[in-house]
Scaffold this active site. Structure first.
Site, PDB file in Angstrom:
ATOM      1  N   LYS A 103       0.863  -1.178   0.000  1.00  7.25           N
ATOM      2  CA  LYS A 103       0.000   0.000   0.000  1.00  7.25           C
ATOM      3  C   LYS A 103       0.892   1.217   0.000  1.00  7.25           C
ATOM      4  O   LYS A 103       2.036   1.171   0.441  1.00  7.25           O
ATOM      5  CB  LYS A 103      -0.867   0.019   1.262  1.00  7.25           C
ATOM      6  CG  LYS A 103      -2.148   0.790   1.082  1.00  7.25           C
ATOM      7  CD  LYS A 103      -3.140  -0.072   0.330  1.00  7.25           C
ATOM      8  CE  LYS A 103      -4.517   0.510   0.267  1.00  7.25           C
ATOM      9  NZ  LYS A 103      -5.507  -0.534  -0.059  1.00  7.25           N
TER      10      LYS A 103
HETATM   11  N1  GLU Z   1      -7.196  -0.162  -3.261  1.00 10.33           N
HETATM   12  C1  GLU Z   1      -7.925  -1.344  -3.585  1.00 10.33           C
HETATM   13  C2  GLU Z   1      -7.972  -2.293  -2.412  1.00 10.33           C
HETATM   14  O1  GLU Z   1      -7.852  -1.883  -1.293  1.00 10.33           O
HETATM   15  C3  GLU Z   1      -7.423  -1.983  -4.884  1.00 10.33           C
HETATM   16  C4  GLU Z   1      -5.990  -2.431  -4.859  1.00 10.33           C
HETATM   17  C5  GLU Z   1      -5.482  -2.923  -6.225  1.00 10.33           C
HETATM   18  O2  GLU Z   1      -6.270  -3.004  -7.162  1.00 10.33           O
HETATM   19  O3  GLU Z   1      -4.298  -3.201  -6.306  1.00 10.33           O
HETATM   20  O4  GLU Z   1      -8.194  -3.474  -2.557  1.00 10.33           O
END
Ligand code: GLU
Length: 414
Positions: A103
């Site tokens: 993240k």
């Molecule tokens: N931000 C989204 C999540 O928390 C998508 C992450 C992604 O597609 O890599 O799952």
């Protein structure tokens, strides 16, 4: 109240306990593999200089390259990003896509910046994390406060540094530059599928339920629309400005149009009563969909939740203390790493399409998403029933177990 990181670590400890993993492996899984903190200097439009903080955390790489979104939010910090990265690891393992978890974030309020300032922040942040991202290393995507345009700027910045176009470095891009059909609505579609799986298991007809959605943004807005279109009655929605309630049912598509035509909040929409975000959580509905931020259902308000189903569109909306209260009350919680996994599932499809330079139709994407989510739900529900676990613990046990197994199979280096 428990922070996101405390929550993530407690959930991990619960899964480790069920799996019987040793202390060393527990410690390894609790510790992020890499945490990068970067300064993001921003030249404001008025000529002044501000220095923001940016982060990218790769929690685990045992099953493949790191994957996870980038968040622009004033309260983002390293601990929050660590928690969110850990949840991505279990989420990818749970739905069986070949990634570890990551993240990123920048502590900034994107709504307080001009479009040019936002582009400069994004490009500078991207260039600071270039050493650790890439289609084989770590693939960012949108999260709270970022969107397709943010991904386009990151893709362009990475490509300019590489000297050629690298579409697979981010997902959630516009379709015109290698994005996937169906990605924009994928998280919301997945929320609907997992909600329907839970209702079906309980023998409840989805056309008979009332729903409240907290967070009428990228995830909650389309989830409300899809649920409404499928025959559910969405009676309340909210955003940062507050919420609205209409016991006769809202029309989410009309509300989305209202927002697209310039309104900056759902509050004040004609024919609706104003409610607060706190009131929405405690509303007398069948299904509650928290689709905004972490920690909105906690020890202090979980006892007042009246919904029989909580379907987590957001990451970490329920703290472990809140979870205990809901479990004792018999509320079915479809956990975040299952309920909101449709987004990263279609991110995986997008990455596969980019690597092959061969693109699928929207129906193909949606069909594959449906199959993948149904199978993940079935795995979780079967384990929960077999071992007498909550859906949350069962989902964590599957995710953590698969990562532990990958780690054991590879062995510890050196
Ligand atoms: N931000 C989204 C999540 O928390 C998508 C992450 C992604 O597609 O890599 O799952």
């Amino acid at each position: 109240m428990q922070s996101a990181l405390e929550s993530a670590l407690l959930q991990l400890a619960g899964a480790v306990d069920v799996l019987g993993l040793d202390d060393g492996l527990h410690q390894l899984l609790a510790t992020p593999r890499r945490s990068l903190q970067v300064a993001v200097p921003l030249r404001r439009d008025d000529g002044s200089l501000e220095v923001l903080q940016g982060y990218r955390v790769q929690h685990n790489l045992s099953r493949g390259p790191a994957k996870g979104g980038i968040r622009f939010h004033p309260h983002t910090d390293l601990d929050e990003v660590r928690a969110l990265a850990m949840w991505m690891t279990w989420k990818c393992a749970l739905i069986g896509i070949p990634y570890g978890g990551a993240k990123g974030g920048v502590a900034v309020d994107p709504h307080a910046l001009s479009r040019n300032e936002l582009e400069r922040v994004t490009r500078r942040y991207a260039s600071e994390i270039i050493p650790i991202i890439g289609p084989e290393r770590d693939i960012p995507a949108p999260d709270v406060g970022t969107d397709e345009q943010t991904m386009a700027w990151i893709m362009d910045t990475y490509s300019m540094h590489s000297g050629y176009t690298v579409t697979g470095v981010v997902t959630g891009k516009p379709v015109s530059i290698g994005g996937s059909q169906g990605r924009a609505g994928a998280t919301s579609r997945g929320v609907m599928y997992s909600c329907f799986s839970a209702l079906r298991e309980a023998g409840v007809d989805h056309r008979e339920v009332t729903i409240a959605v907290q967070g009428f943004g990228k995830v909650g807005g389309l989830a409300a629309q899809y649920l409404h279109d499928a025959g559910c009655k969405v009676v309340a929605v909210s955003d940062v400005g507050g919420g609205i309630y209409d016991p006769g049912g809202l029309d989410p598509a009309a509300l989305l149009k209202h927002l697209r035509s310039g309104a900056d909040t759902v509050v004040g929409y004609p024919g609706t009563d104003a409610i607060s975000n706190a009131q929405l959580i405690e509303l007398d509905v069948d299904v509650l969909v928290p689709a905004a931020l972490e920690g909105v259902i906690h020890e202090g308000n979980a006892g007042s939740v009246k919904a029989r189903f909580v379907v987590e569109g957001a990451n970490g909306p329920t703290t472990p203390d809140g979870d205990k209260v809901l479990e004792d009350m018999g509320v079915v919680v479809v956990p975040d790493i299952l309920a909101n996994s449709g987004g990263v599932a279609v991110s995986y499809f997008e990455w596969v399409q980019d690597l092959q330079a061969y693109f699928w139709s929207e129906d193909e994407v949606n069909d594959r998403l449906k199959v993948l989510m149904a199978s993940a739900y079935a795995d979780v529900s079967a384990l929960a029933a077999a071992k007498g676990l909550s859906l949350r613990t069962a989902a964590q046990v599957i995710g953590v177990g698969r990562v532990a197994e990958a780690h054991r199979t590879r062995g510890l280096y050196p």
